[in-house]
Write an enzyme that holds these catalytic residues in place. Structure first.
Site, PDB file in Angstrom:
ATOM      1  N   GLY A 218      46.477  23.550  37.828  1.00 27.39           N
ATOM      2  CA  GLY A 218      47.577  22.579  37.841  1.00 27.39           C
ATOM      3  C   GLY A 218      47.581  21.718  39.085  1.00 27.39           C
TER       4      GLY A 218
ATOM      5  N   ALA B 141      37.000  39.938  56.850  1.00 30.91           N
ATOM      6  CA  ALA B 141      38.338  40.393  56.457  1.00 30.91           C
ATOM      7  C   ALA B 141      39.307  40.001  57.559  1.00 30.91           C
ATOM      8  CB  ALA B 141      38.340  41.901  56.233  1.00 30.91           C
TER       9      ALA B 141
ATOM     10  N   HIS C 218      61.237  71.929  48.511  1.00 25.32           N
ATOM     11  CA  HIS C 218      60.203  72.641  49.247  1.00 25.32           C
ATOM     12  C   HIS C 218      59.196  73.229  48.264  1.00 25.32           C
ATOM     13  CE1 HIS C 218      58.310  75.120  52.279  1.00 25.32           C
ATOM     14  NE2 HIS C 218      58.392  76.151  51.441  1.00 25.32           N
TER      15      HIS C 218
HETATM   16  C1  LIG Z   1      41.311  43.295  48.842  1.00 26.68           C
HETATM   17  C2  LIG Z   1      42.778  43.143  48.782  1.00 26.68           C
HETATM   18  C3  LIG Z   1      43.594  44.260  48.688  1.00 26.68           C
HETATM   19  C4  LIG Z   1      44.957  44.131  48.622  1.00 26.68           C
HETATM   20  N1  LIG Z   1      45.726  45.245  48.503  1.00 26.68           N
HETATM   21  C5  LIG Z   1      47.063  45.140  48.448  1.00 26.68           C
HETATM   22  C6  LIG Z   1      47.874  46.274  48.286  1.00 26.68           C
HETATM   23  O1  LIG Z   1      47.374  47.388  48.204  1.00 26.68           O
HETATM   24  N2  LIG Z   1      49.208  46.116  48.225  1.00 26.68           N
HETATM   25  C7  LIG Z   1      49.783  44.887  48.297  1.00 26.68           C
HETATM   26  O2  LIG Z   1      51.004  44.786  48.234  1.00 26.68           O
HETATM   27  N3  LIG Z   1      49.049  43.779  48.443  1.00 26.68           N
HETATM   28  C8  LIG Z   1      47.690  43.881  48.505  1.00 26.68           C
HETATM   29  N4  LIG Z   1      46.946  42.750  48.636  1.00 26.68           N
HETATM   30  C9  LIG Z   1      47.630  41.443  48.724  1.00 26.68           C
HETATM   31  C10 LIG Z   1      48.049  40.947  47.342  1.00 26.68           C
HETATM   32  O3  LIG Z   1      46.936  40.904  46.501  1.00 26.68           O
HETATM   33  C11 LIG Z   1      48.677  39.574  47.459  1.00 26.68           C
HETATM   34  O4  LIG Z   1      49.715  39.611  48.411  1.00 26.68           O
HETATM   35  C12 LIG Z   1      49.252  39.117  46.148  1.00 26.68           C
HETATM   36  O5  LIG Z   1      48.257  39.018  45.166  1.00 26.68           O
HETATM   37  C13 LIG Z   1      49.948  37.773  46.302  1.00 26.68           C
HETATM   38  O6  LIG Z   1      50.487  37.389  45.098  1.00 26.68           O
HETATM   39  P1  LIG Z   1      50.747  35.863  44.713  1.00 26.68           P
HETATM   40  O7  LIG Z   1      51.401  35.879  43.392  1.00 26.68           O
HETATM   41  O8  LIG Z   1      51.417  35.191  45.827  1.00 26.68           O
HETATM   42  O9  LIG Z   1      49.310  35.194  44.665  1.00 26.68           O
HETATM   43  P2  LIG Z   1      47.945  35.579  43.924  1.00 26.68           P
HETATM   44  O10 LIG Z   1      47.884  36.979  43.531  1.00 26.68           O
HETATM   45  O11 LIG Z   1      46.868  35.064  44.808  1.00 26.68           O
HETATM   46  O12 LIG Z   1      48.013  34.728  42.613  1.00 26.68           O
HETATM   47  C14 LIG Z   1      47.954  33.343  42.620  1.00 26.68           C
HETATM   48  C15 LIG Z   1      47.416  32.888  41.283  1.00 26.68           C
HETATM   49  O13 LIG Z   1      47.570  31.500  41.186  1.00 26.68           O
HETATM   50  C16 LIG Z   1      46.442  30.950  40.587  1.00 26.68           C
HETATM   51  N5  LIG Z   1      46.376  29.558  41.030  1.00 26.68           N
HETATM   52  C17 LIG Z   1      46.263  29.103  42.312  1.00 26.68           C
HETATM   53  N6  LIG Z   1      46.313  27.758  42.333  1.00 26.68           N
HETATM   54  C18 LIG Z   1      46.479  27.355  41.061  1.00 26.68           C
HETATM   55  C19 LIG Z   1      46.608  26.085  40.450  1.00 26.68           C
HETATM   56  N7  LIG Z   1      46.605  24.960  41.167  1.00 26.68           N
HETATM   57  N8  LIG Z   1      46.760  26.032  39.105  1.00 26.68           N
HETATM   58  C20 LIG Z   1      46.783  27.167  38.375  1.00 26.68           C
HETATM   59  N9  LIG Z   1      46.670  28.394  38.893  1.00 26.68           N
HETATM   60  C21 LIG Z   1      46.513  28.491  40.224  1.00 26.68           C
HETATM   61  C22 LIG Z   1      45.303  31.813  41.065  1.00 26.68           C
HETATM   62  O14 LIG Z   1      44.213  31.755  40.167  1.00 26.68           O
HETATM   63  C23 LIG Z   1      45.945  33.179  41.089  1.00 26.68           C
HETATM   64  O15 LIG Z   1      45.762  33.875  39.894  1.00 26.68           O
HETATM   65  C24 LIG Z   1      45.557  42.854  48.679  1.00 26.68           C
HETATM   66  C25 LIG Z   1      44.759  41.712  48.784  1.00 26.68           C
HETATM   67  C26 LIG Z   1      43.389  41.847  48.828  1.00 26.68           C
HETATM   68  C27 LIG Z   1      42.557  40.620  48.932  1.00 26.68           C
END
Ligand SMILES: Cc1cc2nc3c(=O)[nH]c(=O)nc-3n(C[C@H](O)[C@H](O)[C@H](O)COP(=O)(O)OP(=O)(O)OC[C@H]3O[C@@H](n4cnc5c(N)ncnc54)[C@H](O)[C@@H]3O)c2cc1C
Lengths: 477, 416
Positions: free
Chosen positions: A117, A277, A456
């Site tokens: 989008g 990372a 416990h």
């Molecule tokens: C390796 C790893 C391990 C993690 N482990 C944990 C954990 O154990 N616990 C925890 O709480 N958090 C964890 N996190 C963090 C967590 O994944 C993120 O905080 C979370 O996914 C954020 O959610 P969000 O909805 O903001 O974004 P995202 O999950 O990044 O989702 C955003 C979505 O938007 C879509 N998108 C982006 N731009 C557009 C566009 N212009 N048009 C259409 N679609 C679009 C993307 O494709 C994506 O699917 C981890 C992250 C990583 C990388």
């Protein structure tokens, strides 16, 4: 139902744990809702983050137990370890989870629009193809309210290109076909620590390079020390207070040049791969945000208020793209507040000062879970505090599980008892935190936690003991 | 379809506005961009142009009413056209709301749905242990405190606010006429008064204020000003003392970057650019317009900026964004006669410099030993000025603060 001429009441851009949860809550409140997603529902969390890492970590935990099998009276003539099975198990779980999200969308009558989008104006978004997936037909959708939930992606060091082969990021690290012999991990936040744990357990020679003085630099100093001890014992090399100066690809792999911040000494490390990372960058650059007037900070994170509203009244932002606390549960909580605000029902805003009381978890072994202030922060901010600390070691359940490390540390305000911080390192730390975070939210103090009878034997008893310790009378000490 | 007139977003931090006056009445014809009403916010008063041409059909926010940004305050359309406002659909508990019509909730508190008000839970009011202890210590009646937690729960923050502000549940905003004479009357607060009150209170609560007092000999500045006043006037510039102080402050800020910063839990936020706010008294309060990149302007540029901002502040013609983003503030309280002030920091800045009245005072000048009596001592008369610097002791310590003001004094005393 609507008195506007837009296609939807709410359009959610991004289907991660922020976006899909916001969409469900909006739909529950009777709003006509759609989600635009360019890749897979579930976002980073389900596809490339929380879920697949936890699957790999559990594999590593099982393997670690097998390594200690003799303690439990088991012996293996021929232990076979197949890492590719760990990866395929992890991907299988991802597949089931994302299907679950698709089902929830259908059940709540939320339209899922596939594609990337881009804002045309502040109420309309053109959905088309992107590097992630092609789209047959572009279309433009409009909505009265829009929630930005576009998440973030891995950042790299300036001048270091992630090529997915020798210089890799978390997405690559989740689907490695072969185990490297030697891996350098740059950055020791949750992601760096979790992958280091997995690969080290699978026999990879792991070196962690961290610029700050300790690993997990945001955690309480005593927690950091405990994790460092365990990691070193497990054979991971820790270079803290060390800056990564240069990453060069060679025929054989990579050469990483690092420099000790204090002594100025440099060292070159040869490895097969290096995992970056070091943090995230928000996905706000290819969005056409300029067409809306929504403000971002210098790094691209979207500014929001306590109900997730941006500076443009009908546009909200949640999750990693807001740069508050990049965790999935935070994104989801923000999504619920945004949806409830749009619907005009009661909600519980999240003011800026609230974020540091939200749970932070790292799932390596030993696990780390925390919320609130570290002891150093509490002191620096001038709080008069009481600290209670209790180890897992004397706890019967911990011993039965074979856990030997870790503790619970509670920090409370000396006068009224308000919980200011909780720091848990050790077995199932992440599962123990919710009791404290609920107590903190409801302003319950260690005095009540200590008198809440805990079953416990459970690991939760250690929490109760730490609460007793705040009051000055731990029992099993 | 009628075009709604909405309360505009007048800058990043403005969340609501008050309708001061409708210049058109329902039934009257309006042209596109013609001014239809005046509004006031806590920062500024402004005029609202018609978003479309047509007939003013309906006014939905009457004079004196305060509404959130984005709320519809009236409709323009064809004569006689019906305004369709949403009817809550019968039978459904939560009727869907859209942005055009959405009752815009108050972000400070749990937001009750105007269509289905949440009944106040009775008998199960939860008092947290922390709140109970605070209430016991201060002998508070919790019923008199407004709760902002879920379902109106009184939180620790609410108690703190109550104690901090001394809010005793007084209904403000209305003038209660005195029924039997010698009763104090309650004067309602203007949005600006309320904003100033809130900001000052918060600032004192946030920053441990410390003041350093310096004195500057203004001879060089006065001389320079006398010499250049006429030439500036010829260019249409009224050369006052304020730009000299702003120039000296900008230079001292550049030399002492930690003074151009904000305190955050994560660390000191050092601002790369120098935006100096100048306090300007206006009829019912005080505004602080900001001179952006003050360190890049020369005296003429600063003078023009000061003239222009002060003039427009008094005429109520500033845009809200000109009132934001300052990294430091100068308040020339001396213009109204005070010799020495103890200004309160304009959050989230590190300090504020107060400038006293410039007046001739006897001072000792000496060619001999700086402290011991000497034949070269003389009492002379000089235009002197007190500079009082209030600073946030979390950010600066005395020595650093003194270094900064010392630099300001040095620039002023060596002007030209
Ligand atoms: C390796 C790893 C391990 C993690 N482990 C944990 C954990 O154990 N616990 C925890 O709480 N958090 C964890 N996190 C963090 C967590 O994944 C993120 O905080 C979370 O996914 C954020 O959610 P969000 O909805 O903001 O974004 P995202 O999950 O990044 O989702 C955003 C979505 O938007 C879509 N998108 C982006 N731009 C557009 C566009 N212009 N048009 C259409 N679609 C679009 C993307 O494709 C994506 O699917 C981890 C992250 C990583 C990388």
């Amino acid at each position: 139902m609507a008195t506007h001429n837009y296609d939807y009441d709410v359009l959610v851009l991004g289907g991660g744990p922020g976006g899909y949860v916001a969409a469900i809550r909006a739909a529950q409140l009777g709003l006509k809702t759609a989600v635009v997603e360019r890749e897979n529902l579930g976002g980073v969390c389900l596809n490339w983050g929380c879920i697949p890492t936890k699957a790999l970590i559990h594999n590593a935990e099982v393997l670690e137990t097998l390594h200690d099998a003799a303690d439990f009276g088991f012996g293996f003539e021929n232990l076979t370890v197949d890492f590719s099975k760990a990866v395929s198990r992890s991907r299988g779980i991802v597949d089931r989870q994302t299907k679950g999200v698709a089902f929830l969308m259908k059940k709540n009558k939320i339209d899922v629009i596939n594609g990337h989008g881009v804002f045309v104006n502040s109420h309309s978004i053109r959905v088309g193809g992107s590097e992630y997936a092609e789209v047959k037909e572009e279309r433009t959708v409009s909505a009265a309210n829009i929630i930005l939930a576009t998440g973030a992606r891995a950042a790299s060091l300036p001048g270091v290109e992630i090529d997915g082969d020798r210089v890799i990021q978390y997405r690559d690290a989740l689907v490695l076909e072969n185990l490297p012999k030697k891996l350098v991990v740059v950055g020791s936040g949750a992601i760096g620590m979790e992958f280091s744990y997995v690969y080290n357990t699978y026999g990879v020679d792991v070196t962690i390079v961290e610029m700050m003085e300790t690993v997990l630099p945001l955690e309480d100093a005593e927690v950091c020390a405990e994790v460092e001890k365990s990691f070193k014992k497990a054979g991971i090399r820790l270079l803290t207070g060390t800056r990564t100066e240069q990453v060069e690809k060679t025929d054989a792999g990579v050469t990483v040049t690092v420099k000790n911040v204090k002594s100025g000494e440099t060292e070159t490390i040869e490895a097969d791969k290096v995992l970056m990372a070091i943090g995230i960058r928000p996905n706000t650059d290819k969005l056409g945000l300029h067409a809306t007037g929504v403000d971002t900070d210098k790094r691209g994170f979207v500014g929001i208020d306590e109900v997730m509203r941006t500076n443009v009244a009908h546009i909200f932002a949640i999750g990693d793209c807001t740069g508050k606390l990049a965790l999935a549960h935070v994104a989801s909580a923000q999504g619920i507040v945004a949806a409830e605000t749009i619907a005009g029902v009661e909600t519980m805003p999240i003011p800026a000062e609230r974020y540091r009381f939200l749970p932070r978890c790292t799932y390596c072994q030993p696990q780390v879970a925390s919320m609130g202030l570290t002891e150093a922060q509490a002191k620096a901010e001038g709080h008069d505090i009481k600290v209670g600390k209790f180890p897992f070691m004397p706890n019967g359940k911990a011993q039965a599980l074979g856990a030997r490390t870790g503790f619970v540390k509670l920090i409370s305000d000396a006068k009224y008892g308000e919980i200011l911080g909780a720091h848990i390192v050790g077995p199932d730390a992440t599962e123990l935190l919710p009791e404290i975070s609920l107590a903190q939210m409801m302003e319950i103090t260690p005095a009540e936690i200590a008198r809440n009878v805990h079953a416990h034997p459970t690991l939760g008893e250690v929490l109760m003991e730490a609460a007793h310790a705040v009051e000055g009378h731990p029992i099993h000490m | 379809m009628p075009t709604p007139i909405k309360m505009p977003q007048l800058g990043e931090t403005v969340v609501e506005g008050t309708v001061s006056r409708w210049l058109k009445q329902p039934g009257e014809r309006v042209e596109r961009q013609e001014i239809v009403l005046e509004i006031s916010t806590d920062k500024i008063d402004t005029e609202i142009p018609a978003p479309a041409a047509g007939t003013l059909l309906q006014i939905t926010a009457s004079e004196g009413q305060t509404v959130r940004v984005g709320t519809v305050i009236g409709y323009i359309g064809a004569p006689g056209e019906a305004v369709v406002t949403e009817q809550p659909s019968v039978g459904t508990e939560q009727s869907p709301v859209t942005s055009e019509q959405s009752p815009v909730p108050n972000p400070q508190s749990p937001i009750p749905n105007p269509q289905s008000p949440i009944p106040k839970p009775t008998g199960r009011e939860f008092v947290s242990p922390v709140v109970a202890r605070m209430a016991a210590e201060h002998s508070l009646d919790l019923d008199s405190i407004t709760g902002t937690g879920l379902h109106g729960r009184v939180t620790k923050k609410d108690v703190e606010n109550f104690l901090g502000t001394g809010d005793k549940g007084l209904e403000t905003g209305k003038t209660t006429p005195s029924p039997q004479s010698p009763v104090p009357t309650l004067q309602s607060l203007t949005p600006m008064r309320r904003a100033i009150a809130e900001h000052m209170e918060r600032s004192v609560r946030t920053s441990p204020h410390v003041m350093a007092l310096f004195e500057a000999d203004m001879t060089a500045v006065v001389r320079h000003r006398e010499a250049h006043k006429a030439a500036y006037a010829a260019k249409g510039i009224d050369l006052t003392f304020t730009p000299y102080f702003v120039a000296a402050v900008a230079e001292a800020l550049r030399a002492n970057p930690q003074v151009n910063s904000s305190f955050t839990a994560e660390g000191l936020l050092l601002h790369p650019r120098i935006h100096v706010g100048i306090a300007v008294a206006v009829p019912d309060g005080l505004l602080v317009p900001v001179i952006r990149d003050a360190d890049e302007l020369n005296l003429a540029g600063l003078s023009r900026a000061v003239n222009d901002l002060a003039e427009r502040a008094r005429a109520n013609k500033l845009s809200p964004d000109e009132l934001q983003g300052g990294t430091f503030t100068v308040t020339n309280h001396g213009v109204s006669g005070s010799l020495l002030g103890t200004p309160i920091i304009n959050q989230p800045q590190a300090g504020i410099l107060g400038i006293g009245k410039i007046e001739k005072r006897p001072v000792v000048r000496s060619g001999g030993h700086p402290l011991l009596p000497s034949a070269d001592d003389a009492i002379v008369i000089r235009p002197m000025c007190y500079l009082s610097f209030s600073f946030d002791h979390r950010i600066l310590d005395g020595a650093e603060a003194d270094g900064f003001v010392g630099r300001v004094v040095q620039v002023l005393e060596n002007w030209g």
